[in-house]
Design a protein around this motif. Sequence first.
Motif, mmCIF file in Angstrom:
data_model
loop_
_atom_site.group_PDB
_atom_site.id
_atom_site.type_symbol
_atom_site.label_atom_id
_atom_site.label_comp_id
_atom_site.label_asym_id
_atom_site.label_seq_id
_atom_site.Cartn_x
_atom_site.Cartn_y
_atom_site.Cartn_z
ATOM 1 N N LEU A 273 0.865 -1.181 0.000
ATOM 2 C CA LEU A 273 0.000 0.000 0.000
ATOM 3 C C LEU A 273 0.898 1.226 0.000
ATOM 4 O O LEU A 273 1.721 1.394 0.904
ATOM 5 C CB LEU A 273 -0.886 -0.013 1.245
ATOM 6 N N THR B 197 -1.307 8.184 -5.380
ATOM 7 C CA THR B 197 -1.589 6.965 -6.122
ATOM 8 C C THR B 197 -2.686 6.181 -5.411
ATOM 9 O O THR B 197 -2.846 6.269 -4.202
ATOM 10 C CB THR B 197 -0.330 6.086 -6.230
ATOM 11 N N LEU B 198 -3.431 5.396 -6.179
ATOM 12 C CA LEU B 198 -4.575 4.694 -5.635
ATOM 13 C C LEU B 198 -4.248 3.231 -5.339
ATOM 14 O O LEU B 198 -4.544 2.729 -4.257
ATOM 15 C CB LEU B 198 -5.726 4.770 -6.653
ATOM 16 N N LEU B 199 -3.645 2.573 -6.296
ATOM 17 C CA LEU B 199 -3.488 1.119 -6.214
ATOM 18 C C LEU B 199 -2.220 0.720 -5.476
ATOM 19 O O LEU B 199 -1.263 1.487 -5.377
ATOM 20 C CB LEU B 199 -3.456 0.532 -7.630
ATOM 21 N N ARG B 200 -2.238 -0.516 -4.981
ATOM 22 C CA ARG B 200 -1.028 -1.085 -4.379
ATOM 23 C C ARG B 200 0.044 -1.293 -5.450
ATOM 24 O O ARG B 200 -0.263 -1.314 -6.631
ATOM 25 C CB ARG B 200 -1.363 -2.439 -3.736
ATOM 26 N N ARG B 201 1.286 -1.469 -4.998
ATOM 27 C CA ARG B 201 2.378 -1.728 -5.928
ATOM 28 C C ARG B 201 2.919 -3.134 -5.681
ATOM 29 O O ARG B 201 3.273 -3.469 -4.538
ATOM 30 C CB ARG B 201 3.504 -0.701 -5.716
ATOM 31 N N VAL C 262 -0.089 -6.984 1.462
ATOM 32 C CA VAL C 262 -0.873 -8.193 1.233
ATOM 33 C C VAL C 262 0.120 -9.192 0.643
ATOM 34 O O VAL C 262 0.750 -8.911 -0.383
ATOM 35 C CB VAL C 262 -2.052 -7.946 0.273
ATOM 36 N N GLU D 175 6.453 -9.085 -14.952
ATOM 37 C CA GLU D 175 6.028 -7.994 -14.065
ATOM 38 C C GLU D 175 4.937 -7.170 -14.729
ATOM 39 O O GLU D 175 4.999 -5.950 -14.760
ATOM 40 C CB GLU D 175 7.228 -7.129 -13.654
ATOM 41 N N ASN D 176 3.922 -7.850 -15.267
ATOM 42 C CA ASN D 176 2.801 -7.131 -15.874
ATOM 43 C C ASN D 176 2.124 -6.226 -14.844
ATOM 44 O O ASN D 176 2.042 -6.567 -13.667
ATOM 45 C CB ASN D 176 1.776 -8.137 -16.424
ATOM 46 N N MET D 177 1.602 -5.116 -15.310
ATOM 47 C CA MET D 177 0.889 -4.202 -14.402
ATOM 48 C C MET D 177 -0.322 -4.909 -13.813
ATOM 49 O O MET D 177 -1.043 -5.604 -14.520
ATOM 50 C CB MET D 177 0.383 -2.995 -15.181
ATOM 51 N N MET D 178 -0.514 -4.738 -12.529
ATOM 52 C CA MET D 178 -1.645 -5.424 -11.912
ATOM 53 C C MET D 178 -2.370 -4.524 -10.927
ATOM 54 O O MET D 178 -1.834 -3.516 -10.474
ATOM 55 C CB MET D 178 -1.204 -6.732 -11.255
ATOM 56 N N ALA D 179 -3.598 -4.911 -10.625
ATOM 57 C CA ALA D 179 -4.369 -4.164 -9.629
ATOM 58 C C ALA D 179 -4.498 -5.004 -8.361
ATOM 59 O O ALA D 179 -3.824 -4.745 -7.373
ATOM 60 C CB ALA D 179 -5.736 -3.776 -10.175
ATOM 61 N N CYS D 180 -5.319 -6.068 -8.387
ATOM 62 C CA CYS D 180 -5.643 -6.756 -7.131
ATOM 63 C C CYS D 180 -4.521 -7.648 -6.607
ATOM 64 O O CYS D 180 -4.334 -7.769 -5.402
ATOM 65 C CB CYS D 180 -6.928 -7.559 -7.281
#
Lengths: 257, 302
Positions: free
Chosen positions: A43, A49-53, A93, A217-222
Amino acid sequence: MRKYQKNLIVSEVEHLSEKYVLLKLTDNEPLPEIHPGQFVEVLTPNSKTLLRRPISVNYVDRDNNKLWLLIAMIGDGTKAIGSLRPGDLLNLVFPLGNGFSPVQKVGEEVLLVGGGVGIAPLLEYGKYLKENGAKPSFLLGARTAADLLLIDKFESIAKVYITTEDASAGEKGFVTQHSVLQKKNFDRISVCGPKPMMMAIAGYAKQANIPCEVSLENMMACGLGACLCCVEKTVKGNVCVCTEGPVFNINDLTWQI
Amino acid sequence: MADINVNIAGIQMKTPVMTASGTFGYGLEYADLVNLEDIGAIIVKGTTFNARQGNDYPRMAETPSGMLNCVGLQNKGVKYFCKHIYPKIKDLKTNMLVNVSGSAPEDYAQCAEQINELEHIPAIELNISCPNVKQGGMAFGVTTTGAASVVKAVRAVYHKPIIVKLSPNVTSIADIARAVQDEGADALSCINTLMGMSIDIERRRPRLSISTGGLSGPAVKPVAVRCVWQVAQAVKIPIVGLGGISSAEDAIEFMMAGASAVQVGTANFINPAISVKISQGINDWLDNHGYRSVQEIVGAIL
C-alpha cells in the motif's frame, strides 16, 4: 498457501543509490512461509496513487525475522515507498504468486539471470537453491558498475558473473553476450528483468535446449486473481500473472523467440 | 447496535454492503483476507453464455483517484461456471449473485436460463453496461429500447430477482431506469464504469490495448451519486449504489441519495477487507447519530 494483510514495521532503510532503496521490514510475529519468487502488494503511503504496488521479495532473513524489499523509485508510488523511515508501518498483502521452481535434482547447476531491479528475487532464490542442494550461479547485467546492486550479498551465496554496457565492471555488453554461456553447461535458467532481456535469454535457452523460466512484471491491480488485469497470453489462453505466475516456463508463453 | 439488515427485491442481507462484479473474483480469492460471511452479497465476475478470452494486455491504467480497465468480460462461460465454480461457492454463507452479460438478448437469456437452475444463486445482476466489448454490453444499456429488450428476454426465462446494472454513459439514466423497470426488473445497480481513456505521451499511444476503458474508483463517485439520486426519483424499485465507494461515509452518501444497498468495487484492490470495514463503519455512524435502522437514511435527501 495462506495470504495475509499485515502492517509490517520498517526496521532499516538503506539507500543504495539515488534510485534504489533496500527496505528491511519486520513483524512482532514470525513472518509467514514465503516461496522464492513470490511478491507482496504494498500500500503506497501517499495519496497521489490509488493502487497497491507489486514488489518482489528480495530476501527473507529468518534469523532476524526480516523481509527485504528492493525498491526502484520510478513513479509516485515507489518514490513514496522509498521515502519511508525506520519505525514507519507498511501495509502488505502477501505472499502472492507462484514463485520459482523448487530444486529439481541435487547438484543441478542453475543459472539465475537478472537485470535492473529484476535482480531482486534472485537473491532469495539463490539462497534457497544453495540451502537445498542445488548449485546456483548468478549472471547480473547493468548499464554501469554504479547500477550493480547488492553484489556482496550475491557473492556471499554463489559465483557472480557480471556484464555492464560500458565495461565498468565484468564483461562488456549484455547478459546474453557473457562468455560463461558458451563455456559452461547449465541444467536450467531462471530470469527476472526487463522484458527484452528476458526474451533474449529465453531465446538462448530455447536454442541451447535448456529449461528456462521467467518472472513477469505485468501491471496489476488486485494481485489476487480477481480483476484479470495483469493477464499474459499463454498456450492455455490469457492467464493472470499474479496467480498463475509471476514465474512461467518459457514453453507455456507465446513469445516469438 | 443499529439494525443494518436490508432486503433488496427479496434478497435478505445482513448488511447493505455488497462486493461489485469483476472486483472480487468468485469470493474465494479473498477468503484468507476477509470474512466472506460478513459481506451482504458477493456479485461474481461477469459471466457469458460462451467463454470469452477478453481483450489483450494492457488492460489497466491507474489515473488520478481512479483506474481504467478494459478486461473485456474474460470468463470461461456459463457451463464451466455451473459445473466447476458453482460447487465451490454454493455453500458460502452469504448471497452469491452472478453478473450476466452477453452480446444479444438471446445469449443473455441462454446464460440466465442456466443460472436459474442453480439453487444457491438467489438473483442475477444483468450487465447491460460493460463499456469494454465491441458488440453488446453497453450497446444495450445506452438506449431505452436496447435495455428493455435484454430485460424482457431474460425476464421470460429467469424466475428469481433480476438486478439491472445501468451505464452512466447515457443522456438520461432515469429514462433507461424506467424502461427496465417496466420490463420487470426487480432492482437496479447504479452505476457501471464511465468510459475513459489515457495516453502514454512518451510512447504516443493509448495506455489500454483497445484505447478506451471503464473508469472506476473515487474519481467517479460524484457522478455515481448523481445517477443514484436521479434514478431514485424516477423508479419505485430498489437501487444498489456503486461507484468509488471506499468508506462508510461514502456508502451513507449513496444511501441518502436513494440507494437501499451499496457495492464496493475498486476499493477491494486497495484493502481486501474494506467491505466489512465499511459495514462496521455504517453501524458506528448510525449509532453515533441516533438512528436505530439503516432504513432511516435511505433516500434521506429526496
